[in-house]
Design a protein around this motif. Structure first.
Motif, short mmCIF file in Angstrom:
data_model
loop_
_atom_site.label_atom_id
_atom_site.label_comp_id
_atom_site.label_asym_id
_atom_site.label_seq_id
_atom_site.Cartn_x
_atom_site.Cartn_y
_atom_site.Cartn_z
N VAL A 99 40.62 49.44 52.07
CA VAL A 99 41.69 48.82 51.07
C VAL A 99 41.43 47.67 50.92
CG1 VAL A 99 43.90 48.21 51.31
CG2 VAL A 99 42.83 50.36 52.58
N THR A 100 40.89 46.75 51.70
CA THR A 100 40.67 45.79 51.16
C THR A 100 39.88 45.10 50.13
OG1 THR A 100 41.13 45.03 53.80
CG2 THR A 100 40.18 43.43 52.47
N VAL A 101 38.85 45.91 50.50
CA VAL A 101 37.30 45.67 49.86
C VAL A 101 38.01 46.22 47.81
CG1 VAL A 101 35.16 46.64 48.63
CG2 VAL A 101 35.56 45.41 51.33
N GLU A 102 39.04 47.54 48.02
CA GLU A 102 39.32 48.04 46.73
C GLU A 102 40.02 46.61 45.85
OE1 GLU A 102 40.76 51.37 47.36
OE2 GLU A 102 41.22 52.00 45.03
N LEU A 103 40.88 46.03 46.98
CA LEU A 103 41.71 45.21 46.26
C LEU A 103 41.12 43.67 46.41
CD1 LEU A 103 44.99 45.08 49.14
CD2 LEU A 103 44.98 45.69 46.88
N THR A 104 40.60 43.81 46.77
CA THR A 104 39.58 42.11 46.47
C THR A 104 39.21 42.51 45.40
OG1 THR A 104 39.41 41.74 49.07
CG2 THR A 104 37.54 40.10 46.82
N LEU A 105 37.75 43.16 44.77
CA LEU A 105 37.77 43.97 43.81
C LEU A 105 38.52 43.56 42.40
CD1 LEU A 105 34.81 46.55 44.68
CD2 LEU A 105 34.76 43.64 44.21
N LEU A 106 39.85 44.36 42.67
CA LEU A 106 40.06 44.29 41.81
C LEU A 106 40.69 43.19 41.43
CD1 LEU A 106 42.28 47.72 41.75
CD2 LEU A 106 40.81 47.14 39.96
N GLY A 107 41.53 41.66 41.92
CA GLY A 107 41.85 41.00 42.12
C GLY A 107 41.05 40.29 41.28
N VAL A 108 39.79 40.39 41.79
CA VAL A 108 38.57 39.21 41.35
C VAL A 108 38.11 39.52 40.17
CG1 VAL A 108 36.71 37.92 41.72
CG2 VAL A 108 38.13 38.62 43.36
N ALA A 109 37.99 40.34 40.13
CA ALA A 109 37.59 41.15 38.18
C ALA A 109 39.13 40.88 37.37
CB ALA A 109 37.60 42.61 38.33
N ALA A 110 40.24 40.91 37.54
CA ALA A 110 40.35 40.22 36.68
C ALA A 110 41.39 38.88 36.67
CB ALA A 110 42.14 40.73 37.50
N ALA A 111 40.87 37.93 37.83
CA ALA A 111 40.99 36.74 37.57
C ALA A 111 39.26 36.72 36.70
CB ALA A 111 40.53 36.18 38.85
N ALA A 112 38.55 37.43 36.60
CA ALA A 112 37.47 36.37 36.00
C ALA A 112 37.42 37.37 34.56
CB ALA A 112 35.95 37.14 36.39
N VAL A 113 38.10 38.27 34.43
CA VAL A 113 37.90 38.74 32.82
C VAL A 113 39.31 38.54 31.93
CG1 VAL A 113 38.41 41.41 31.67
CG2 VAL A 113 36.44 40.92 34.23
N ILE A 114 40.42 38.16 33.20
CA ILE A 114 41.52 37.62 32.31
C ILE A 114 41.89 36.68 32.13
CG2 ILE A 114 44.49 37.63 32.53
CD1 ILE A 114 43.68 40.79 33.10
N GLY A 115 41.65 35.85 33.74
CA GLY A 115 41.80 34.14 33.81
C GLY A 115 41.00 33.00 33.17
N VAL A 116 40.08 33.60 32.93
CA VAL A 116 39.12 32.58 32.40
C VAL A 116 39.10 32.40 31.42
CG1 VAL A 116 36.05 32.18 32.30
CG2 VAL A 116 36.99 33.03 34.66
N PRO A 117 38.31 33.31 30.06
CA PRO A 117 39.05 33.49 29.05
C PRO A 117 40.69 32.71 28.17
CG PRO A 117 38.61 35.87 29.07
CD PRO A 117 38.61 35.46 31.03
N LEU A 118 41.21 33.12 29.16
CA LEU A 118 43.09 32.69 28.97
C LEU A 118 42.58 30.97 29.34
CD1 LEU A 118 45.17 34.11 28.06
CD2 LEU A 118 46.47 32.80 31.15
N GLY A 119 41.90 30.58 30.56
CA GLY A 119 41.63 29.19 30.66
C GLY A 119 40.79 28.44 28.86
N ILE A 120 40.30 28.48 28.75
CA ILE A 120 38.85 28.48 27.81
C ILE A 120 39.94 28.63 26.70
CG2 ILE A 120 36.72 28.55 26.15
CD1 ILE A 120 35.81 30.43 28.65
N VAL A 121 41.00 29.48 26.25
CA VAL A 121 41.52 29.45 24.99
C VAL A 121 42.89 28.45 24.73
CG1 VAL A 121 43.34 30.76 23.70
CG2 VAL A 121 41.06 31.73 24.57
N THR A 122 43.34 28.26 26.01
CA THR A 122 44.32 27.71 26.28
C THR A 122 43.90 25.80 26.46
OG1 THR A 122 44.62 28.00 28.92
CG2 THR A 122 46.20 29.17 27.43
N ALA A 123 42.56 25.54 26.55
CA ALA A 123 41.99 24.34 27.03
C ALA A 123 41.26 24.45 25.53
CB ALA A 123 41.03 23.76 28.11
N VAL A 124 41.46 25.07 24.99
CA VAL A 124 40.57 25.03 23.35
C VAL A 124 41.53 24.38 22.43
CG1 VAL A 124 39.26 25.47 21.62
CG2 VAL A 124 38.33 25.51 23.22
N ARG A 125 42.44 25.11 22.73
CA ARG A 125 43.90 25.28 21.60
C ARG A 125 44.78 23.69 21.98
NH1 ARG A 125 44.37 30.49 19.80
NH2 ARG A 125 42.48 30.48 18.52
#
Lengths: 320, 276
Positions: A99-125
């Motif tokens: 359970v813990t590993v699954e939650l961690t993987l999903l959470g971190v994957a979302a952070a990397a796949v959504i959070g990072v591009p979102l941060g880059i785009v808002t910074a550049v804009r």
């Protein structure tokens, strides 16, 4: 040679930190009012019965002796036995790890796949101090705590049948569909915060890089924003982003207590917290020590990565 | 109050919301706006209407005074904890960053150890040792926020200590005490202010999480976390029990976060521009 010396120092420092953590957690577990015997036997036990139970688990020995025995066992790889279930702590943890590993993987994957591009785009804009919208959105993301968002999600999905289950966790190897249906909502709640924190950090890091002279030079050369981001910004802004992703990983592996509790998931975090209430010392000590070890080791790896990503800092981050 | 002028609109809006919340808490606790928080005034779990603007709870108590009192408790606990953190972290950070040596090493090691504990588990352990309640909440917030602030004050103090004006002051015969008070402290004050603001929002979140799990502020006393915890029990029957304190808590954290961002841009300025 310098590299070996660096690793030796870092490992020694990590070991020292973890030793201090072990002392603190041992002290804390013995300082809790109401010992194991008192809690497990209830309020009507005689002192003799309590003494007998304490003796059975070695709780009648001196505190220093108990700590020594525990530490020696941990160093041999034996995390002890749960005093409530009688099972080895390792077995109990392995049972709850998925359970813990699954939650961690999903959470971190979302952070990397959504959070990072979102941060880059808002910074550049963003531009200048403006970009209030991006700032506000990031602010909202980090301001909605798990217990508020999670409660609302539980409310909405229990009131209206939307096809996803609250609770009723099924292991992944048993039924993939049912597992995903029960884990998507808690993972989304955790991911919300993880994405927001990552986006905020990425945005700050990228904005810090964008003022560097080599970016001005690249703009003057006529490079497209995409090229500039890929060629210059990503590498130079990577460090803070890596640090925040690591922190999120360590935090989630330590146990998402509140989300596990809300969605009734059998994870490590809620197990350790329940063990605090039952005075199941072996479980509490092992749980906190493992979480701290994960944190310390991940941080060590990040420090090593610093040197690789930014050679200016010398071999493996030897700048300090 | 010159620092206020340099803030942008969003940060000022955050400050205004925060002032509004403090005002509401004071109005509720000192002026008795909304009535007594523990008086049973109506039917149980009544939805919001003219008589009880935020509805009533499971015992028939009006939610308005309870939410106002909850804001007060939560903000007060966090503010006191952050004051303790700021004092402790400034002292420890100055020792580690300016004096350095083995004492500094000891400070940093202690901070690293605290850092390694998972936040909510650390808070729960504190509550288990001290017994659930306000003092446990206070101690938890301090222990959770001290590590980061101490580290950042240390870095700031270290940077200042290497500057030329510090060296020349020391060569001119100034005592360390004078240099610390005159040169180092003013230069780390910005870091303390910014981190103190962020710590305030962390404090609110820790109070909320701890009380939500039942280890923080205990009923019948109200805090935002305790209200949210009780609201969770009656979620399906009376969602307003959770929605009001939840919204207020989010508003408070958001206001403090955007204010902190503005304060950081003001006190630790850094040029930034768009990529076009």
């Amino acid at each position: 040679m310098r590299l070996i010396g660096w690793w030796a120092r870092r490992v020694a420092s990590a070991a020292a930190t973890l030793t201090l953590v072990s002392i603190l957690i041992f002290a804390a577990s013995r300082l809790m009012p109401g010992g194991f015997a008192e809690v497990v036997l209830g309020p009507f036990a005689t002192p003799e019965q309590q003494a007998e139970v304490s003796a059975r688990y070695g709780l009648d020995r001196g505190v220093v002796e108990q700590y020594g025995l525990w530490l020696a066992a941990v160093l041999r790889g034996d995390l002890g036995t749960s005093m409530i279930s009688g099972e080895p702590v390792t077995v109990e943890f392995l049972l709850r790890m998925p359970v813990t590993v699954e939650l961690t993987l999903l959470g971190v994957a979302a952070a990397a796949v959504i959070g990072v591009p979102l941060g880059i785009v808002t910074a550049v804009r963003a531009g200048g101090r403006g970009g209030a919208a991006g700032r506000l959105a990031g602010g909202i993301g980090v301001s909605v705590p798990e217990f508020v968002l999670g409660s609302l999600v539980v409310f909405v999905f229990s009131r209206f049948a939307l096809g996803l289950t609250i609770g009723g966790y099924r292991p992944l190897d048993e039924d993939v569909g049912a597992n995903l249906r029960s884990i998507v909502l808690p993972a989304a709640v955790l991911a919300f915060f993880a994405v927001a924190v990552t986006a905020r950090t990425t945005r700050d890091a990228v904005m810090g890089v964008l003022v560097e002279p080599y970016i001005t030079a690249a703009v003057a050369r006529g490079d497209s924003p995409f090229t500039i981001v890929v060629r210059h910004v990503l590498r130079n802004a990577a460090m803070p982003v890596l640090v925040v992703l690591t922190t999120i990983t360590a935090y989630l592996l330590g146990g998402a207590v509140i989300v596990e509790y809300l969605f009734n998931l059998p994870g490590v975090g809620s197990y350790v917290v329940a063990a605090v209430g039952r005075r199941d010392y072996a479980v509490v000590q092992a749980g906190v020590l493992l979480a701290a070890a994960v944190f310390v080791v991940l941080n060590m790896l990040v420090d090593a990565a610093t040197g690789v990503l930014d050679p200016r800092l010398g071999s493996a981050g030897e700048a300090r | 109050m010159t620092w206020i002028r340099g803030l942008d609109r969003l940060s000022l809006a955050g400050l205004a919301v925060l002032a509004l919340l403090v005002g509401a808490a004071l109005a509720g606790t000192l002026l008795g706006v909304g009535g007594a928080q523990d008086a049973i005034v109506g039917p149980r779990l009544a939805p919001p209407d003219g008589q009880w603007p935020l509805g009533t709870d499971q015992l028939g108590r009006s939610m308005l005074p309870r939410v106002l009192a909850g804001i007060g408790t939560t903000l007060l606990l966090s503010a006191v904890a952050v004051a303790v953190t700021a004092t402790a972290s400034t002292l420890l950070g100055l020792v580690a960053g300016y004096r350095g040596g083995w004492v500094g090493e000891v400070v940093l090691r202690g901070v690293d150890v605290l850092y390694a504990f998972p936040t909510i588990v650390l808070a729960i352990l504190v509550a288990a040792v001290l017994g659930p309640g306000r003092s446990a909440t206070l101690a938890s917030i301090v222990l959770v926020t001290v590590p980061l602030m101490t580290r950042l004050v240390k870095v700031a103090a270290e940077t200042v200590a290497r500057r030329d004006f510090v060296t020349s002051a020391l060569i001119s015969g100034a005592s360390h005490r004078y240099v610390l008070a005159r040169h180092v402290l003013p230069n780390v004050a910005g870091t303390v202010a910014v981190q103190g603001t962020y710590a305030l929002s962390v404090g609110i979140l820790v109070e909320g999480g701890l009380s939500f799990l039942g280890f923080g502020v205990q009923p019948p006393a109200s805090s935002l976390g305790a209200l949210i915890q009780q609201g969770g029990i009656y979620l399906l029957a009376a969602p307003w029990l959770l929605v009001w304190p939840g919204m207020v808590l989010v508003a408070a954290v958001l206001a403090i976060t955007v204010f902190g961002d503005g304060l950081r841009d003001r006190l630790e300025p850094r040029d930034s521009r768009a990529l076009k």
